[in-house]
Design a protein around this motif. Sequence first.
Motif, mmCIF file in Angstrom:
data_model
loop_
_atom_site.group_PDB
_atom_site.id
_atom_site.type_symbol
_atom_site.label_atom_id
_atom_site.label_comp_id
_atom_site.label_asym_id
_atom_site.label_seq_id
_atom_site.Cartn_x
_atom_site.Cartn_y
_atom_site.Cartn_z
ATOM 1 N N ALA B 6 0.810 -1.209 0.000
ATOM 2 C CA ALA B 6 0.000 0.000 0.000
ATOM 3 C C ALA B 6 0.846 1.262 0.000
ATOM 4 O O ALA B 6 0.578 2.204 -0.719
ATOM 5 N N GLY B 7 1.874 1.268 0.809
ATOM 6 C CA GLY B 7 2.664 2.485 0.862
ATOM 7 C C GLY B 7 3.868 2.285 1.764
ATOM 8 O O GLY B 7 4.469 3.237 2.226
ATOM 9 N N ASP B 10 8.679 3.492 -0.305
ATOM 10 C CA ASP B 10 8.445 4.572 -1.244
ATOM 11 C C ASP B 10 8.779 4.124 -2.652
ATOM 12 O O ASP B 10 9.818 3.504 -2.893
ATOM 13 N N LEU B 16 11.505 5.802 3.356
ATOM 14 C CA LEU B 16 11.234 6.735 4.438
ATOM 15 C C LEU B 16 11.675 6.194 5.789
ATOM 16 O O LEU B 16 12.232 6.918 6.600
ATOM 17 N N SER B 54 2.678 3.232 6.602
ATOM 18 C CA SER B 54 2.894 4.537 5.976
ATOM 19 C C SER B 54 2.263 5.570 6.886
ATOM 20 O O SER B 54 1.055 5.756 6.888
ATOM 21 N N PRO B 55 3.055 6.256 7.687
ATOM 22 C CA PRO B 55 2.502 7.121 8.734
ATOM 23 C C PRO B 55 1.646 8.236 8.148
ATOM 24 O O PRO B 55 1.857 8.650 7.009
ATOM 25 N N SER B 56 0.704 8.716 8.949
ATOM 26 C CA SER B 56 -0.087 9.861 8.519
ATOM 27 C C SER B 56 0.766 11.111 8.630
ATOM 28 O O SER B 56 1.768 11.134 9.327
ATOM 29 N N ILE B 57 0.336 12.125 7.926
ATOM 30 C CA ILE B 57 1.061 13.397 7.978
ATOM 31 C C ILE B 57 1.156 13.887 9.413
ATOM 32 O O ILE B 57 2.209 14.343 9.854
ATOM 33 N N GLY B 58 0.060 13.756 10.130
ATOM 34 C CA GLY B 58 0.057 14.204 11.514
ATOM 35 C C GLY B 58 1.097 13.487 12.354
ATOM 36 O O GLY B 58 1.844 14.105 13.101
ATOM 37 N N SER B 59 1.163 12.172 12.195
ATOM 38 C CA SER B 59 2.124 11.398 12.971
ATOM 39 C C SER B 59 3.552 11.739 12.583
ATOM 40 O O SER B 59 4.404 11.949 13.442
ATOM 41 N N LEU B 60 3.792 11.791 11.302
ATOM 42 C CA LEU B 60 5.146 12.090 10.847
ATOM 43 C C LEU B 60 5.578 13.460 11.351
ATOM 44 O O LEU B 60 6.719 13.658 11.736
#
Lengths: 193, 193
Positions: B6-7, B10, B16, B54-60
């Motif tokens: 899924a992700g 990369d 990442l 694949s972490p969320s933007i918030g988590s990253l």
Amino acid sequence: MPDAGAGGNDTDGQDLGVRLRELRKMYGLSQRELAKRAGVTNGTISLIEQSRISPSIGSLKKVLGGFPISIADFLTLDMSPRAKVFYQAKDLREIAGGDVSFRLVGRDTRDRAIQMMHERYVPGADTGEEMLSHAGEECGIVISGVLELTVGGESRRLVPGDAYYFNSRLPHRFQNPGTVDCVVVSACTPPSF
Amino acid sequence: MPDAGAGGNDTDGQDLGVRLRELRKMYGLSQRELAKRAGVTNGTISLIEQSRISPSIGSLKKVLGGFPISIADFLTLDMSPRAKVFYQAKDLREIAGGDVSFRLVGRDTRDRAIQMMHERYVPGADTGEEMLSHAGEECGIVISGVLELTVGGESRRLVPGDAYYFNSRLPHRFQNPGTVDCVVVSACTPPSF
DNA sequence: AACGGCCGTTTAGTATTCTAGACAAATGGC
DNA sequence: GCCATTTGTCTAGAATACTAAACGGCCGTT
């Protein structure tokens, strides 16, 4: 019900959803069109644009794959409506600190990431009109000769001492309309050319 | 069981997870220490570093809040073990295309984002040793005078024609050990100084 | 050896994202 | 006016990210 607390609205930078929406409209795409390109569903686009979810890196990467821009460039993208593009020679800023002094192009240099080069355009040189390519910024100073620069439909003839600064996503074109070489010290972000 | 499809890994850029791990070790932190700073759990760090999620933007964003670097800078970060730092005058690359020719510092200019300035160091000038600040890159060419440059413990004395290129996260220091002004054309990413 | 402490990994369960499809409003033809 | 499309939004369920707590490995001390 997922609130905006977890990561919906960005705490530091701009609002991610709003920026996606603006970017999408700049390309004249609907949510469904973008979704189809990106390989996600329209609902996902909608939810992201409303900042109701914090997309995963994978998803955001897929979405941004819909148009030619990298995820990092998107995150640092300046959405200010119309930044200053052309600078007169007198607009160049002379900075003099304690032990160090320097001159630089543009007034607000924060949030800019560029690379400088020393270019020479022979008479009649023309870069063509293409190149939206992936984001980036370009700026430069004319050293000698005359440079005809067209950015986003607006065109100017720059003489030595004049300078420019614009976002590479705008269609742009360099021409040397004179009879002698045109020397430019320019700068741009990664892809260069 | 979530696969890497899924992700996880990369497809375009680097991996990442590996980059996060390298970055974390550069700062000498354990997964738990970083997790505590970032406000997430150690398991999350582990899973991200293994590229199993694949972490969320918030988590990253939270994770990268653990050390001084923006998410965009992290995504464009060059993790090559030891990039070339010092360049002899002869190492400066002269590029001549069809109608355009230019000189630029460094050989592989892709994935570099910088801004150039014209600096002058008076005799005895010294910038001190601080400034890890937020990421960025710095490069420059010595025009006249002598520049003593220290980067990551390694020190060199540069004369006119010599150049440098390094990552701003490394501790660095500029000094003018001579008796005359030292002029440098330099460039760096946003924060400038 | 056995202990305590720290390390990275893994697992079960919870919270969130994402998908597929339905919905109402706006638009354009005829 | 009416139909067909297209738009953005919303909802139930599947897929995924994240948490909390455990596990085994490693090191230094007793």
